[in-house]
Design a protein around this motif. Structure first.
Motif, PDB file in Angstrom:
ATOM      1  N   GLU A  52      13.429 -14.273 -28.418  1.00 14.62           N
ATOM      2  CA  GLU A  52      13.098 -15.700 -28.021  1.00 14.62           C
ATOM      3  C   GLU A  52      13.141 -16.560 -29.281  1.00 14.62           C
ATOM      4  N   TYR A  68      13.523 -26.510 -20.978  1.00 16.93           N
ATOM      5  CA  TYR A  68      14.143 -25.679 -19.832  1.00 16.93           C
ATOM      6  C   TYR A  68      14.423 -26.954 -18.681  1.00 16.93           C
ATOM      7  N   PHE A  97       8.381 -17.342 -14.908  1.00 17.28           N
ATOM      8  CA  PHE A  97       9.135 -17.376 -16.275  1.00 17.28           C
ATOM      9  C   PHE A  97       8.190 -17.630 -17.362  1.00 17.28           C
ATOM     10  N   ASP A 101      10.368 -18.226 -23.796  1.00 16.38           N
ATOM     11  CA  ASP A 101      11.777 -17.972 -23.848  1.00 16.38           C
ATOM     12  C   ASP A 101      12.604 -18.152 -22.490  1.00 16.38           C
ATOM     13  N   GLY A 102      11.902 -18.542 -21.549  1.00 19.39           N
ATOM     14  CA  GLY A 102      12.334 -18.765 -20.090  1.00 19.39           C
ATOM     15  C   GLY A 102      12.737 -17.334 -19.439  1.00 19.39           C
ATOM     16  N   SER A 103      12.458 -16.447 -19.966  1.00 19.70           N
ATOM     17  CA  SER A 103      12.797 -14.895 -19.155  1.00 19.70           C
ATOM     18  C   SER A 103      12.112 -14.876 -18.168  1.00 19.70           C
ATOM     19  N   VAL A 104      12.670 -14.017 -16.923  1.00 16.49           N
ATOM     20  CA  VAL A 104      11.987 -13.759 -15.917  1.00 16.49           C
ATOM     21  C   VAL A 104      10.753 -12.819 -16.171  1.00 16.49           C
ATOM     22  N   ARG A 111      17.774 -14.146 -13.159  1.00 16.69           N
ATOM     23  CA  ARG A 111      18.275 -15.039 -14.227  1.00 16.69           C
ATOM     24  C   ARG A 111      17.057 -15.971 -14.842  1.00 16.69           C
ATOM     25  N   PRO A 112      17.132 -16.091 -16.204  1.00 17.38           N
ATOM     26  CA  PRO A 112      16.238 -16.795 -16.967  1.00 17.38           C
ATOM     27  C   PRO A 112      16.492 -18.504 -16.423  1.00 17.38           C
TER      28      PRO A 112
END
Length: 131
Positions: A52, A68, A97, A101-104, A111-112
């Motif tokens: 991240e 985002y 999320f 860092d927007g990750s799942v 997808r993030p």
């Protein structure tokens, strides 16, 4: 696509907020990017060794930001602002999320969240491009 064609289709930079208004970690500002809802989050300083850290912008000494698209990557529903667990949750199918860092964190999304490139211009924060 040529560079000229890409420049003609890229959205213009969008002023989001004056940096001084983001006083504390987890302060958020919603805005519109390319006709869709987007979110700016003041996040904690990332560990330089983590993934991240590559997606967080240091806007000023000690102020770290992440931005985002708020469209869930599963079905496009708008995600909510970060909850108490620092997750952005989609109300349609419960994907969540990571707000840093927007990750799942939980599916069905795989997808993030799509990140936005930020710039500090003077005292103001701008979204300038999709990542």
């Amino acid at each position: 696509m040529t560079a000229l064609a890409a420049a003609q289709t890229a959205p213009a930079a969008v002023k989001i907020v004056a940096l001084e208004t983001l006083k504390a970690e987890w302060d958020v500002k919603q805005f519109t990017w390319d006709g869709a809802p987007a979110l700016l989050v003041r996040v904690p300083a990332p560990d330089a060794k983590t993934v991240e850290a590559k997606t967080v912008v240091e806007a000023a000494k000690g102020v770290f930001l992440r931005s985002y698209s708020m469209s869930c990557t599963h079905s496009g529903c708008p995600v909510d602002v970060p909850n108490k667990d620092k997750l952005l949750v989609c109300p349609c199918h419960a994907s969540s999320f990571n707000a840093v860092d927007g990750s799942v964190k939980a599916g069905p999304a795989r997808r993030p969240l799509k990140g936005l490139k930020l710039e500090l211009r003077g005292a103001d924060v701008f979204a300038v491009a999709a990542l």
